[in-house]
Design an enzyme around this catalytic site. Structure first.
Site, short mmCIF file in Angstrom:
data_model
loop_
_atom_site.label_atom_id
_atom_site.label_comp_id
_atom_site.label_asym_id
_atom_site.label_seq_id
_atom_site.Cartn_x
_atom_site.Cartn_y
_atom_site.Cartn_z
N SER A 112 0.83 -1.19 0.00
CA SER A 112 0.00 0.00 0.00
C SER A 112 0.87 1.26 0.00
O SER A 112 1.79 1.38 0.79
CB SER A 112 -0.90 -0.02 1.23
OG SER A 112 -1.71 1.10 1.20
N THR A 117 -1.56 2.70 -7.93
CA THR A 117 -2.65 3.43 -8.55
C THR A 117 -2.11 4.52 -9.47
O THR A 117 -2.60 4.71 -10.59
CB THR A 117 -3.56 4.04 -7.47
OG1 THR A 117 -4.01 2.97 -6.64
CG2 THR A 117 -4.74 4.74 -8.08
N ASN A 162 -1.20 5.44 3.16
CA ASN A 162 -1.33 6.15 1.88
C ASN A 162 -2.50 7.13 1.97
O ASN A 162 -3.59 6.77 2.40
CB ASN A 162 -1.57 5.11 0.77
CG ASN A 162 -1.68 5.74 -0.60
OD1 ASN A 162 -1.68 6.96 -0.75
ND2 ASN A 162 -1.79 4.90 -1.61
N SER A 165 -5.41 5.86 -0.59
CA SER A 165 -5.30 4.40 -0.68
C SER A 165 -6.55 3.80 -1.33
O SER A 165 -7.69 4.15 -0.97
CB SER A 165 -5.11 3.84 0.73
OG SER A 165 -5.00 2.44 0.65
N GLY A 395 -2.75 -2.97 -2.15
CA GLY A 395 -1.46 -3.61 -1.90
C GLY A 395 -1.39 -4.24 -0.52
O GLY A 395 -2.25 -4.02 0.35
N GLU A 397 -0.83 -5.01 3.11
CA GLU A 397 -1.09 -3.98 4.13
C GLU A 397 -0.85 -4.54 5.54
O GLU A 397 -1.36 -5.60 5.87
CB GLU A 397 -2.56 -3.56 4.01
CG GLU A 397 -2.82 -2.12 4.17
CD GLU A 397 -4.22 -1.77 3.68
OE1 GLU A 397 -4.33 -0.85 2.87
OE2 GLU A 397 -5.19 -2.42 4.11
#
Ligand SMILES: Nc1ncnc2c1ncn2[C@@H]1O[C@H](COP(=O)(O)OP(=O)(O)O)[C@@H](O)[C@H]1O
Ligand SMILES: [Mg+2]
Length: 1038
Positions: A112, A117, A162, A165, A395, A397
């Site tokens: 993450s 992205t 993030n 996220s 991702g 985590e």
């Protein structure tokens, strides 16, 4: 993304400027190695990380391991995504793109906040920018791009890891037409972290859209939604994490972007309104509080939020309140209503909020798909189109407190890692074996065992969780944990507080279990696992939602659902199934990998945390990946594809190789001077060890392309010209034959006409003497015409020309007429042109002719001799005579006069005046004969010059007829006859002439033919006769 590696290798088409840019770029790229395959010490982890660090420091965040791209999050904006830069990556060299037998997909993984992205957005931007567009693909391109902010607003949130996220998984298909223009897209979404709607960990936020609406929403809109501007702290659902504002996020701006994106994608205003009503409803729901009365009954304590809610959802407030505090139970066909405890009511409220939000999110994705769908299915299904899939999923985590969501997320990453292993490491090594290539085995950690731990049937964690959810009675999160401990005891990757000992035990809470993931250890707290997995929404609440007149809610909740008695799949099983489907999709494609690495935990630019990075490099298996690649070969391609691409580089294989493919490749490689260590020939593929070998080959091909292009061009042009030439030739031949046809037909017609004419002519000739009738008229016409033409050509030129064409019998008469006409014409003409003297001359000659022609022998000799005006000059005549005659003298001539008696010859002059003939001797007029009295003139038929003028003898004045002789007898007689008008009185005698002598006496002149001219007096008849000899043959006698 793939192009980034090979930007240096692009063929320069636009000349110098580009070259300069290229070299600048590659100079920058020379920091470290841009492909780990080129790393000297490829076994060293330190060297690996050092390379990443050096490049990271220079802002070079991308490095390759063969075809896998490693990306390190820069946490700052780089200038490498400019349009200009994108342009440079257009036309990526082929060798990175395998033959398009299978569709492509790009898998982005990493924990993450590592930048997945962002990477997926950059890829989307790249494709939408770089690909050609048709007019109608422009909107699709925009919609594809705009789908991101919408999805992020509803599906992303700030977490500790993030600020943006992704709380849902996304797999996006981009469809391209045969030209490479994007024509459609499709999004698959995976498990949204719904729990976030009702609860956030400390330092985290709810989904962005709530804050965006409150911050940026227009006043009238907020009013309609019964919200107040900028009041996140007033909403219970937004304050759990105690983090309403984040410096890196501008919610106000975010609102504008989302609002704009929704319109571009094609959402209608009512739909947007309905969607926002749902968002607002969730907030109001969060503000709805409950209390217990004295009897322990739960009731709603906050009136306004329920009122707002009923207003927005279009359901009755009382019904809503009842549904929030009571549940309906159907037992033995009977419906019973039982009150909820305070805790149950709170949970029911939260599950309602999650359900509404979760389903609205699914609805949103469906709407996006409708708007991105390529409309022309037939076109899409054609083989020409292709698809690129883009996977951006949450991702790996690890938080302080990890729950059901982290369990799902990490399980998903475990699956992706498995796929990566399957498709790269394992398959790579299997391929060497299959191809019979000698290689060095590389050991790597296969996470299959963890995947099985989670998903195995009956024994896996998911199976046990589902089992516990279904179990009636005292099933709870704790019993679930116990069950795990019972079943999974001794598993290398599973530990609990109870199972562990010593240090580890301390690190695991009593309500936790620990999984040793490929990426590290994670403790999961079992609290809430059963509830979240059941994902229950009380029937009572569902019923209420089915009645809602919010269009989105009514589309999300259907009556049928209430009828369905079957228990729905648990959340984790749904997730497992959808992941399995995703794996199938990915397996069916040719995946490219982007491995994202997070350089530090503080979201700071420029900080490269060695420990953190090393950990990621390790669990992502990047070193193993590199080792496998290096142990093997940088590039491989099956013989057919390799030969097809490079055959032009060797005369033996160009343009076609007819033998075995392997032999062809061997020939080609030999021709290219590949060293033995540079390549190996497998069973069906060629393996090239070093990228540089391939680069060289590719460069050679680029150079060769030019000449191939020229060859193709020339042969194509030749072909085109030939075709053109043949067309022209055909046309020429067609015109020629047509024209020849015309000419031929014309000639034939002429011949036929000629034959007809000849036939008519012959027939006419045969019948030429018949009267004119159709059969001979042509001939006759022709005869007439040609005769007339003949006449025209041969017309006599002078009066004397007597020639005349012979007329055909039918034209005899006409011929004569024409001839006389013609003659007359000539005569006329002649006459018009004649001089008066000549006319006179001719008139006299005519008279002479009339008198003497064929009568007198000397006539023919006289014809050519011209008559003269007078034989005597005026001086020769005596003046006296002239005076006497009054100058009336017209003609004079010397004559010999024979006396009537004795016939003596006397020289005299004969003068002719207008009225009389006068005989003159010197000055004496001897005799005058008026023309009126002249009886006639006699001459002989011979050649002598005698002529006798007869006068009446009764007249006493007259001495008798005059006997004269001169040299020009014809001239004299003619003139006299004309003047005296006695043309008919000229008498021509054959042998003798009688004449009157005075007093009734008569004399005779005999003419005898003799040799000379003599005048002899006759002895026999002395008084009457004279003999005269003329010319040799003539003799005349008087
Ligand atoms: N290529 C990049 N350039 C600039 N910033 C980036 C880049 N990649 C990631 N970031 C930063 O890192 C943050 C997290 O990235 P994100 O892609 O959301 O991570 P993930 O999806 O892996 O969780 C982004 O919000 C952005 O600030
Ligand atoms: Mg993300």
């Amino acid at each position: 993304m793939r192009g980034m590696k090979y930007r240096r290798r692009e063929v320069c088409l636009e000349g110098g400027v580009r070259l300069v840019m290229e070299s600048a770029l590659s100079a920058r790229d020379r920091v470290g190695v841009q492909d780990f395959l080129l790393l000297e010490n490829y076994n060293s982890e330190a060297a690996f990380i050092e390379n990443l660090r050096r490049r990271y420091r220079e802002g070079l965040i991308y490095t390759y391991i063969g075809s896998v791209l490693v990306s390190v999050n820069p946490y700052r904006e780089l200038e490498i995504y400019s349009k200009q830069n994108m342009e440079r990556h257009r036309g990526v060299n082929f060798y990175e793109i395998s033959p398009h037998i299978r569709d492509q997909c790009i898998l982005i993984s990493g924990e993450s906040g590592a930048g997945k992205t962002e990477a997926s957005k950059k890829i989307l931007q790249y494709y939408t920018h770089i690909c050609p567009t048709r007019n109608n693909t422009q909107t699709i391109r925009e919609r594809l791009l705009q789908s991101n902010p919408v999805l992020e607003a509803f599906g992303n949130a700030k977490t500790l890891r993030n600020d943006n996220s992704s709380r849902f998984g996304k797999y996006m298909d981009i469809q391209f037409d045969y030209k490479g223009a994007p024509i459609g897209g499709h999004i698959l979404n995976y498990l949204l972290e719904k729990s976030r709607v009702a609860h956030q960990n400390h330092g985290e936020r709810n989904f962005h859209i709530f804050y965006q609406l409150l911050e940026g929403g227009e006043e009238p809109l907020l009013k309609r939604l019964c919200l107040e501007k900028t009041t996140p702290q007033h909403h219970h659902y937004l304050v759990k994490g105690n983090c309403p504002r984040v410096s890196s996020i501008s919610d106000k701006n975010g609102w504008k972007i989302v609002r704009n994106a929704l319109s571009i994608i094609g959402f209608e205003e009512e739909e947007i309104q309905a969607l926002m009503e749902i968002v607002a409803s969730v907030l109001h729901l969060g503000n709805t509080q409950f209390g217990e009365d004295e009897e322990g009954e739960t009731h709603v304590t906050t009136e306004p939020p329920v009122q707002f809610l009923s207003q927005l959802m279009g359901v009755d407030a009382l019904v809503l309140k009842e549904a929030l505090t009571h549940r309906k139970i159907v037992a033995k066909g009977e419906e019973m209503i039982s009150p909820l405890s305070l805790e149950q009511a709170l949970s029911a409220r939260d599950s309602m909020a999650k359900a509404i939000y979760g389903r609205a999110f699914t609805w949103l994705v469906q709407k996006l798909n409708q708007s991105l769908a390529f409309k022309d299915e037939v076109y899409y299904s054609s083989k020409c189109s292709s698809v690129i899939g883009l996977l951006d999923i949450y991702g790996f985590e690890v938080f302080q407190h990890n729950s059901f969501e982290q369990f799902c997320i990490n399980y998903c990453n475990e699956k992706l890692q498995q796929l990566f292993i399957e498709l790269t490491l394992k398959s790579e090594q299997e391929e060497y074996e299959a191809e019979g290539i000698v290689w060095e085995r590389v050991e790597y950690f296969n996470n299959k065992v963890i995947c099985e731990l989670v998903e195995e049937k009956h024994k896996g964690i998911i199976a046990l969780l589902d089992e516990e959810c279904l179990r009636r009675g005292d099933a709870s999160d704790i019993t679930f944990l116990e069950k795990l401990e019972d079943t999974l005891v001794g598993h290398a990757h599973f530990v609990t507080h109870k199972m562990a000992n010593g240090k580890v035990r301390k690190a695991i809470g009593r309500e936790e279990f620990r999984l040793l993931h490929y990426a590290g250890e994670v403790n999961y707290n079992v609290n809430g696992f059963l509830d979240k997995n059941n994902d229950l929404l009380y029937r009572h609440l569902k019923e209420v939602l089915c009645q809602s007149d919010n269009p989105v809610v009514s589309q999300c909740f259907h009556e049928e659902e209430l009828m369905d008695q079957r228990r729905p799949e648990s959340a984790v099983t749904q997730f497992k199934l959808s992941l399995a489907k995703l794996m199938d999709i990915l397996m069916s494609k040719e995946p490219s990998y982007v491995r994202c690495i997070k350089p530090n935990d503080g979201k700071q630019p420029g900080r490269f945390d060695d420990v953190l990075v090393r950990h990621q490099v390790k669990y992502l298996g990047l070193l193993e990946n590199l080792r496998v690649r290096r142990a093997g070969f940088a590039y491989r391609r099956n013989y057919e594809a390799f030969l097809e691409r490079y055959k032009s580089l060797c005369p033996d294989t160009w343009p076609n190789w007819h033998g075995e493919l392997a032999d062809g490749v061997a020939t080609l490689v030999k021709h290219l001077n590949f060293k033995p260590e540079e390549y190996k020939l497998g069973r069906s593929k060629i393996f090239i060890r070093f990228p540089r070998t391939l680069f060289m080959t590719e460069d050679a091909l680029q150079a060769q392309k030019q000449s191939i292009a020229v060859t193709l061009q020339t042969s194509w042009r030749g072909y085109r010209e030939r075709v053109k030439y043949i067309q022209i030739r055909h046309a020429v031949i067609a015109i020629q034959s047509w024209w020849r046809g015309v000419k031929g037909r014309r000639k034939a017609r002429h011949r036929r006409q000629a034959a007809d004419t000849i036939r008519r002519f012959i027939k006419g000739f045969i019948l030429r003497n018949e009267p004119r009738f159709p059969d001979n008229q042509y001939f006759l016409d022709h005869v007439r015409f040609s005769f007339l033409m003949k006449i025209k050509r041969n017309l006599p030129k002078s009066v004397l020309d007597k020639s005349w064409p012979n007329p055909p019998p039918s034209l005899l008469e006409a011929s004569e007429l024409i001839r006389s006409l013609c003659t007359r014409n000539l005569v006329n003409d002649y006459c018009r042109r004649i001089q008066p003297e000549w006319k006179k001359q001719l008139e006299q000659k005519v008279v002479a002719s009339e008198i003497f022609k064929a009568q007198k022998e000397s006539y023919p000799q006289s014809v050519p001799k011209l008559f003269v005006a007078s034989r005597l000059e005026t001086e020769e005549i005596n003046l006296k005579v002239l005076q006497t005659l009054g100058h009336d003298n017209k003609y004079g001539i010397a004559v010999t006069k024979y006396d009537r008696h004795g016939f003596r010859a006397r020289v005299r002059q004969l003068l002719l005046t207008a009225s009389s003939a006068v005989l003159v001797q010197e000055a004496k007029i001897k005799q005058r004969i008026d023309y009126g009295t002249l009886l006639g003139i006699s001459v002989s038929s011979l050649s002598d010059g005698f002529f006798i003028l007869h006068v009446p003898t009764a007249d006493s004045k007259q001495k008798g007829d005059l006997v004269l002789q001169c040299d020009h007898v014809i001239e004299v007689v003619t003139k006299l006859a004309v003047m005296a008008e006695k043309m008919h009185n000229v008498n021509i005698s054959q042998d003798s002439i009688r004449f009157a002598v005075a007093r009734g006496k008569e004399g005779v002149i005999d003419f005898i033919r003799g040799s000379d001219l003599r005048v002899v007096k006759s002895k026999n008849q002395p008084t009457h006769l004279m003999n005269q000899r003329q010319h040799p043959s003539h003799e005349q006698m008087i």
